[in-house]
Write a protein that holds these residues in place. Structure first.
Motif, PDB file in Angstrom:
ATOM      1  N   LEU A 185       5.131  -4.441  -1.263  1.00 13.98           N
ATOM      2  CA  LEU A 185       4.666  -5.255  -0.141  1.00 13.98           C
ATOM      3  C   LEU A 185       5.759  -6.187   0.341  1.00 13.98           C
ATOM      4  O   LEU A 185       5.949  -6.379   1.548  1.00 13.98           O
ATOM      5  N   ALA A 186       6.505  -6.789  -0.615  1.00 17.81           N
ATOM      6  CA  ALA A 186       7.581  -7.698  -0.211  1.00 17.81           C
ATOM      7  C   ALA A 186       8.623  -6.945   0.597  1.00 17.81           C
ATOM      8  O   ALA A 186       9.080  -7.414   1.648  1.00 17.81           O
ATOM      9  N   ALA A 213       7.755 -12.751 -10.054  1.00 19.07           N
ATOM     10  CA  ALA A 213       7.818 -13.761  -8.989  1.00 19.07           C
ATOM     11  C   ALA A 213       9.230 -14.262  -8.727  1.00 19.07           C
ATOM     12  O   ALA A 213       9.668 -14.307  -7.573  1.00 19.07           O
ATOM     13  N   ASN A 273       7.038 -10.906 -15.380  1.00 18.04           N
ATOM     14  CA  ASN A 273       6.599 -11.725 -14.255  1.00 18.04           C
ATOM     15  C   ASN A 273       7.662 -11.618 -13.164  1.00 18.04           C
ATOM     16  O   ASN A 273       8.756 -12.171 -13.297  1.00 18.04           O
ATOM     17  N   LEU A 275      11.253 -11.587  -6.921  1.00 21.78           N
ATOM     18  CA  LEU A 275      10.758 -11.370  -5.562  1.00 21.78           C
ATOM     19  C   LEU A 275      11.151 -12.526  -4.654  1.00 21.78           C
ATOM     20  O   LEU A 275      11.534 -12.319  -3.492  1.00 21.78           O
ATOM     21  N   ALA A 288      -4.670  -6.224  -0.347  1.00 28.26           N
ATOM     22  CA  ALA A 288      -3.338  -6.754  -0.023  1.00 28.26           C
ATOM     23  C   ALA A 288      -2.575  -5.884   0.982  1.00 28.26           C
ATOM     24  O   ALA A 288      -2.047  -6.408   1.968  1.00 28.26           O
ATOM     25  N   ALA A 327       3.265  -5.762  -5.526  1.00 28.29           N
ATOM     26  CA  ALA A 327       4.020  -6.884  -4.946  1.00 28.29           C
ATOM     27  C   ALA A 327       5.412  -6.477  -4.461  1.00 28.29           C
ATOM     28  O   ALA A 327       5.799  -6.813  -3.335  1.00 28.29           O
ATOM     29  N   ASN A 335       1.326  -2.469  -9.721  1.00 30.64           N
ATOM     30  CA  ASN A 335       1.580  -3.799  -9.178  1.00 30.64           C
ATOM     31  C   ASN A 335       2.328  -3.629  -7.853  1.00 30.64           C
ATOM     32  O   ASN A 335       3.499  -3.257  -7.825  1.00 30.64           O
ATOM     33  N   ASN A 344      -8.438  -3.287  -3.384  1.00 31.91           N
ATOM     34  CA  ASN A 344      -7.336  -4.234  -3.318  1.00 31.91           C
ATOM     35  C   ASN A 344      -6.864  -4.296  -1.867  1.00 31.91           C
ATOM     36  O   ASN A 344      -6.261  -3.369  -1.355  1.00 31.91           O
ATOM     37  N   GLY A 359       7.375  -4.382 -13.458  1.00 27.58           N
ATOM     38  CA  GLY A 359       6.019  -4.870 -13.280  1.00 27.58           C
ATOM     39  C   GLY A 359       5.070  -4.189 -14.257  1.00 27.58           C
ATOM     40  O   GLY A 359       4.236  -4.836 -14.901  1.00 27.58           O
TER      41      GLY A 359
END
Lengths: 281, 281, 281, 281, 281, 281, 281
Positions: free
Chosen positions: C94-95, B91, B89, B94, D91, C91, C89, D89, B84
């Motif tokens: 969190l995932a 996505a 990317n 994930l 999230a 993500a 980042n 943030n 990251g």
């Protein structure tokens, strides 16, 4: 000015970065694929040496299937990563793959549960090949414990194949000593004390000498029930696991013989035949 | 102008920041891995001293398994974080991990439920090793309470292995005094008052002296039922937990003997045999 | 030019903002942790004074467990917030936390449902300690109502432990007056009118005088059934809650005595024995 | 140049905008809280006047509980909105709240379903307080319809408390006229025509005059069944709701008396006793 | 320079755009609310003229309820859209609304399923008011088909209220001709051929002339069963829907009368009484 | 400077692009609507010619309903796309539509499952109109196979309407030859060999000549059971599908006649009447 | 200045990039479609040669259906990707497709589960065509194993069609030798030793010579039960799979004949007829 655009070093820097990232993705994917293959092969080899003997042909099919699925999935992922670097909007593809993944994930949750439960059955040593167990309505000797299914053979020869995820409550008959239980009916006019004395002092002594499967001397528990046709005496005998049925059969035969010797009868159903008196007259 | 790009301090600042972050991620991951290992070891040690004796080999396997799973998961997470930072990317990766995580999460929810329920069984002290309990159709003495499964042994020797998540309603027989219940049939032409007097004043007195497991004098409740073959008298006796079956057996034997002494019969089924009268004639 | 970057006030402004925010996060987390602890302690104290007596040791374990879980969760959240401010980042983290949270959430939904239902049982006053209730197949006297489980003791001494979420339909026997129901068989050649008169005018009067638990005079409802062995007369008696079994027993004894006085018999099964006529001859 | 930054009007404009938005959030939250409180109070007041009488203390507890939950939720939301304006943030916080919300939402779905079904029971007027209904195995008179649970009292006095979400198929006995059904056995050698004539022309006429609960003259349907002990004649009588049991009892008594008058017998079980013939001889 | 900011035309252009959008949102919401109200009113009017007669008061309550829910939901949506245009971060509000929406959605899925199934029941014309149907254990005449529930009245007068979503397999008794089935026992020494001839040539002819509900001549199928007390002959008769019970009753009466005329007996249970021979002697 | 803003070609280029996109959206939607309508019409036409005859009026209602739903959904989507191009924040609208979609999707999953299963029933040709099948407890002749429900008529005339999604295990009786099974009891003192010879050499020969539905000569399997009243001989006969009941009835009649000819009796229940001996005396 | 915009090389570079990407999308989609078609065809061909013979027409329909679904899905995806490149906001379309995908995914999860289970049935070789298996209540010979359903034919000729996902526990009768079990009753006054000797030394020897299906000599296990009408002796015989019913029938016939030869009787039910003594007199 088009020349200015083309000659813009930022553009080339961007192209260079993207190129390096794509190369990194491809190399990383290649390494991941090789790693996955090695892991799968090692798992199979390790398992091969373990206590679960697997059909050779089936193992090879499974290995190649797993390898293929992992390889194609990783390459598809790599393709998506490269497309992402090239600036494509991946949302539609991800959404589509997500729906397919959801359906497969929901449909495959039984499979995952089977494997997880199978792992715990083996890990916790709930039962071993050769044990007599009961799962739900299925009872028999375990003949195979796999990661996905367990096979047991009933005493009449059927082979039950049970997915591990369906094995919740298990009853294992091979762990602890069993108890043979024999209920004998005697008529209401029998002398209960005499019957219990005959049982204790003569019959059960004899049975204990006869049967090596017995762990302790059988016991007369007492009057278990008042029934229509008489009283029920209960006799129990602790014996080695899974010998209780044979022990009970011998017990029944010896009790019958001993009762015959002492004139104690096992009663047939009795019925008092009353003649109608007043009103009918 | 390429030189200008390369010499752009913003670029170097960006590279510097990214580098620092990557180093921070790696250090943080390393610390998290060590922390997780320490936590797992402490949990195992603490549990080792607790009241639940665990098989040594199994504990070691489980510890190393848990450590491995946590370690690889954290390193995989660190890899994703580094990617990251490098501007990939994430996505697609994930999404892929999410589908796998969903399938595993759904398949593992039984496992989580087993552990949560197991925790509450131990924490709320619902039953202890040695208690006689019933869960669904399985009744027996508790021989092991684990975080995932509980083992009980029935009185005839089977060992039932029950996942804790399947233990909802539990019946514990070892907490409160039990009540032995004996139903005795007498014919319709018996003198109920006499039968109850004999029971109360003679038989039950005698039983109370004989049985130390009794907590109070047994009671005659009265005429419990009108049945085809006569009336049913109910006798109850409060006794120590799990002695009710032996107490009831002694009660039955003594009641039979006492009734015999007083000429009160336990009736066989009776049938009035009517001769067909008018129409058939 | 590097100096220009370092001397850029925007950079320092950014660093300053981030710093302030991180300090704010840390202070906020500290306050939230203290607030959560205070709330938990107050809840425990309030409950302590309430009508549910709790085991002291268990309360302390539970309090410290809840405090620990909340504290670590909040600090983990704070860590994520700080990392977010530093430009990481989040993500992947969190995932990962989401998958763990999903599995725990699914596994814990029974727990949540138990607590919600427990709250409503107490709030709506569906039953109180001491009431006789039935839940599914479990009937007994309530001995403890907790937030997660309810304990009831059956009349024979077993203690049933039932998670509140499994308590859907409840039958409470201690709220309204009960009805003792006694069915008495009489032969087909009995004079029904006479039997009902004897019951109404003599036996039930006597019973009403004898039993203080009766709320009203027992009633003869009439011919409830045509059965193989005769007609069935039904007698009902409204009485205080949970006295219906004792009342019915007394009723049965008095009815038998009264019928004996008036020569009304409770019939044994009858059978007309036909001799084969034409074809067999 | 730091001065330049601080003096930058864009910065101040941004700070101004953020400040205005925060003030707007706080004012909006305050208004929303007041609105929610007013709505809850009005709902309670309206309901107070409606047909469902509620326990006063319980209403006040519930109102203050609902108000508290709504107020704290709104303030927590406002806090998040303000943090969002300040550039945090959110999230991680949202993900955490989402997991908690998911667990609570799953655990509370029964509660939501109870309330929705309760609303429809009241709105569609499926049954009213005082009606005799049956839900699953529970039958009795409705004594309370609430938004979450319905209470019915069985004819023997138990109070069943049923969550509305468990009320799917309902049987209402108080809406339409009921049918009392009486099956009378007669022997195979009875004259069916005579029996049906006696029933129709004498007994049922008499019963109709006697019972005001009857809506129409009872009918003889005919030979309902060939049974081991004879034929079964079925008699039905339409009567007012919930009087069918009393009507059937009277019908049975009158039929027995009428049959006695005409020498029609209700047969006891019959058995042809064959003497073994050829082979045994 | 503050003046420069304020005088910046971009700022004013932005403010202008936002203003226009907000106005558009408000106007659009207003239109959507009016459209929704019109649609609801039209639906109600159309349905009013349709074949399902609705209680007037209930329709009005339902209409105003639906209108209110739609209106408030749309205004809440508009508020969110305006806040979004003003630059507020809506994530917290959306997450909160999502959790509430999830709980309500899960709780309301039964409602949605009821309505969808109800629509298909009406659309596919599975049954109509007046038909005799059976759903699960509930059998009776349909008295009302609604979008959410269906009401049927059993032949003994109970009204069953069944949510449409619970109506899966339906049995409709009013569509096709029914078959009355009568089983008659004859003794083993009966002449089967004669019995079947008497049935076919005499009794069933007579019944066919007597009963207009018969669609075809009743048939004797043959020896249906060997039973303990004799053979069973089966007679079937096709008749109009829902007349099969009356037809079977008449059939039984006529068969009995016909058999009586020809001396064929319907046997009582028989029992061969053996005298114990050798061993007992 | 306002003029500068208005005259800014970038603004106009943006406006131009947005305009072109909106026009493209509208045109695309129009085309999609027409395409959807054509597809629906073609599906209906094709199906019309297929083997499933559909009620004309119902088809037209369904077509117009489907067309309406698709059209309005597409226009609503177009509206959202246009709003998106105009710079509105669509998150609130999408979240709202998502909640509604979730509830409808959950409620409609049964519908989807019915249609998918219906497709496979037709595609895999599991059964055809006219076949006799059993689904769960419902058995009968298939009279209609639809995409959503299947209708079968039982032999007594009820029509069962079963949603396809509830059709899991199906038993088809019309595919393979059936086996008529007749069990005949004979007394323990019967000569089994003689009985089996009579059956094989005389009765079954005769039946085979008589019945054209038989596929092969009926067989005597042997002594199927030791029963209280004697031994049971089993006879089986392979015959054409769904003729087994008629075949078994003829078989029973012929066996009875043949046994009568050879003096083999089908026994009534027997009972040995013992006189009480020693103790009672 | 409009010219400046149009002449801006950045704009043209953007247009060029977009154009190249769109071309790449179209080409990639075309390749993916061809790849998918080839994969489907190969799968069908491979399967064609495998052990599962498929109906030709059905295969072609299925292939074209699968190809169509994949093709249209890929083109729809391509359309979305192109729209994304053109700068459309795809969120509404993705949300709509997601709701449809969710409903279809939920409705299709049974289908996915059927196929996954079917794969494992074939892969693990749980049973083969020709085996006798039992699944739930359905027992019979396997006549077809497909990816979605398995067909078995019961011994009486019904064909059961079972979706693979419903095949959890399977019992296979064709894998291991079966055990024929015969229980013979003898009276309480029989000499058990003699009966067992006759069985062992005479009857079972004879049966073993007669039956080639026997794998070992039949065994007499002993006294299995005390029953009302006498003792039960159990005889077992290991035999080839699925021959146990025929073996048991022969065993029963031979045992009856042998017992007849030695005067051992299989008893009819016995009843002791007591004459009422004291009270009735």
């Amino acid at each position: 000015s088009f020349y200015a655009v083309v000659a813009n070093p930022d553009l080339w820097l961007h192209i260079l970065t993207v190129g390096i990232k794509i190369v990194a993705i491809l190399v990383g994917t290649h390494l991941a694929v090789r790693l996955a293959r090695t892991v799968i092969e090692r798992l199979v080899e390790q398992r091969d040496k373990g206590r679960i003997a697997l059909n050779e042909r089936r193992v090879r099919t499974m290995t190649s299937l797993a390898t293929n699925i992992v390889t194609y999935t990783l390459y598809f992922l790599a393709l998506l990563l490269v497309l992402g670097q090239l600036g494509f909007n991946l949302a539609p593809i991800l959404a589509g793959a997500g729906v397919v993944g959801l359906a497969v994930g929901l449909g495959a949750q039984n499979l995952v549960r089977d494997v997880i439960t199978g792992f715990f059955i083996i890990f916790e040593d709930q039962f071993a090949v050769g044990d007599v167990i009961q799962v739900g309505q299925y009872k028999g000797t375990v003949i195979e414990i796999g990661l996905r299914v367990t096979k047991i053979r009933s005493w009449t020869g059927e082979v039950h194949i049970i997915p591990n995820g369906r094995i919740t409550e298990v009853t294992n008959f091979s762990v602890a000593n069993a108890l043979a239980v024999v209920d004998v009916g005697v008529a209401y006019d029998t002398d209960v004390d005499k019957a219990m004395r005959v049982l204790r002092e003569e019959i059960l002594e004899e049975v204990q000498r006869e049967l090596p499967d017995l762990v302790a001397k059988p016991e007369v528990l007492g009057v278990e029930q008042f029934r229509a046709s008489g009283m029920v005496l209960r006799v129990v005998a602790e014996c080695k696991p899974n010998t209780q049925f044979a022990v009970a059969r011998t017990l029944r035969q010896r009790i019958k013989e001993g009762f015959d010797r002492h004139g104690i009868e096992i009663p047939y159903p009795q019925m008092v035949m009353v003649q109608p008196t007043s009103p009918q007259a």
